[in-house]
Enzyme design. Structure first.
Site, PDB file in Angstrom:
ATOM      1  N   LYS A  66       0.798  -1.228   0.000  1.00 45.64           N
ATOM      2  CA  LYS A  66       0.000   0.000   0.000  1.00 45.64           C
ATOM      3  C   LYS A  66       0.838   1.290   0.000  1.00 45.64           C
ATOM      4  O   LYS A  66       0.386   2.317  -0.491  1.00 45.64           O
ATOM      5  CB  LYS A  66      -0.956   0.005   1.203  1.00 45.64           C
ATOM      6  N   ALA A 126      -4.001   3.049  15.024  1.00 51.78           N
ATOM      7  CA  ALA A 126      -3.337   4.095  14.228  1.00 51.78           C
ATOM      8  C   ALA A 126      -2.616   3.460  13.038  1.00 51.78           C
ATOM      9  O   ALA A 126      -1.686   4.040  12.496  1.00 51.78           O
ATOM     10  CB  ALA A 126      -2.356   4.873  15.107  1.00 51.78           C
TER      11      ALA A 126
END
Ligand code: NDP
Length: 277
Positions: A66, A126
């Protein structure tokens, strides 16, 4: 048909997304195919150039690609640039454009029960999912976002991104204790991997009695759709949203970007339910 064609044979990797995409393409009579390929990190650049060479309209990328994929692209959509990760690439006019549909899919799913505009959110996690959700919620007008994470550096980095790059404000809480959700919170999001199959009995380190009926509680975990968190929240009268909605909608957003067609999420959801039960 004009021009040269070539046919390729490849081993297809197991991935529930293929069945979901195939079902919705067939439902809408879209002449498109979705295939899943294993790509080694060192082969990523070649794979991206191959997609362009073969006339693909786009592709998804999952972990670990990604972030790395960004160096092979021509352009980033604004939210993908803030998130710093791409899960969807659109190929238009020979250009490769990086998008992130995870957060957009989450916000679409959320909007079926509440608009994040003007709301106070608590987000657990997170990592990639949390970054996408926090940034898209902030760009959708969320007022304040509290990021609660066990690794302080990751949590603080996300808070800095929100405060610098979006109109929302954010604060960080180091998750080294049993967390009590402030009663002013309107939307609670689990964006950690806690509760993902097969660890279905895992619970977040929170005080479940701080979940209030006025809160909307969303989980990113698509499998199982009813996590411990959502069961605890429903028991206390909260409105709940499962991770299947995010998964379906990130796919819908990707198909819209690739083809311009708004597809039926119910067809995708039904196919997923069959696979996850
Ligand atoms: P990452 O590995 O990038 O991040 C994982 C996050 O979970 C980190 O913040 C990590 O904390 C936290 N975490 C992991 N274990 C625990 C624990 N025991 N207690 C507290 N925090 C924990 O993963 P992603 O963000 O990519 O994915 C997270 C989840 O979201 C996955 O389960 C994935 O399946 C799901 N997902 C769902 C999508 C959907 O469409 N429904 C789309 C994308 C992801 P730390 O930083 O301290 O390590």
């Amino acid at each position: 048909m004009s021009g040269l064609t070539a046919s390729f044979a490849m081993p297809a990797a197991e991935n529930p997304t293929v069945a979901v995409m195939d079902a919705v393409f067939a439902h809408h009579g879209l002449n498109a195919r979705y295939i899943n390929c294993e790509v080694a990190p060192e082969a990523l650049g070649g794979a991206v150039r191959g997609a362009l060479a073969m006339g693909f309209i786009g592709f998804n990328c999952s972990l670990p690609h990604k972030v790395k994929v960004i160096e092979f692209l021509d352009e980033l959509a604004p939210s993908a640039s803030i998130i710093g990760a791409v899960n969807c690439v659109v190929i238009k006019g020979g250009r490769l454009i990086g998008e992130n549909t995870d957060g957009k899919g989450f916000v679409e799913s959320l909007r079926t029960v509440v608009d994040p505009a003007g709301k106070d959110l608590v987000i657990f996690g997170a990592g990639g999912a949390a970054r996408a959700i926090a940034v898209e919620s902030a760009l959708a007008g969320a007022s304040h976002i509290t990021i609660v994470n066990t690794t302080a550096s990751r949590g603080q980095d996300l808070v800095d991104r929100i405060n610098v790059d979006t109109p929302a404000t954010a604060t960080f809480v180091h998750w080294d204790h049993n967390f009590e959700i402030p009663d002013t919170t309107e939307i609670v999001v689990n964006a950690t991997s806690v509760g993902l199959f097969p660890d279905v009995d895992s619970r977040l380190n929170i005080d479940p009695n701080s979940l209030r009926p006025s809160m909307v509680v969303a989980d990113v975990i698509p499998n199982p759709p009813r996590t411990r968190l959502l069961a605890d929240a429903a028991d206390r009268g909260c409105t709940t949203i499962d991770g299947m909605g995010m998964l379906v909608n990130q796919g819908r957003v990707a198909i819209k970007l690739w083809t311009g067609v708004d597809v039926d999420g119910q067809v995708m959801r039904r196919t997923l339910q069959e696979l996850f039960t």
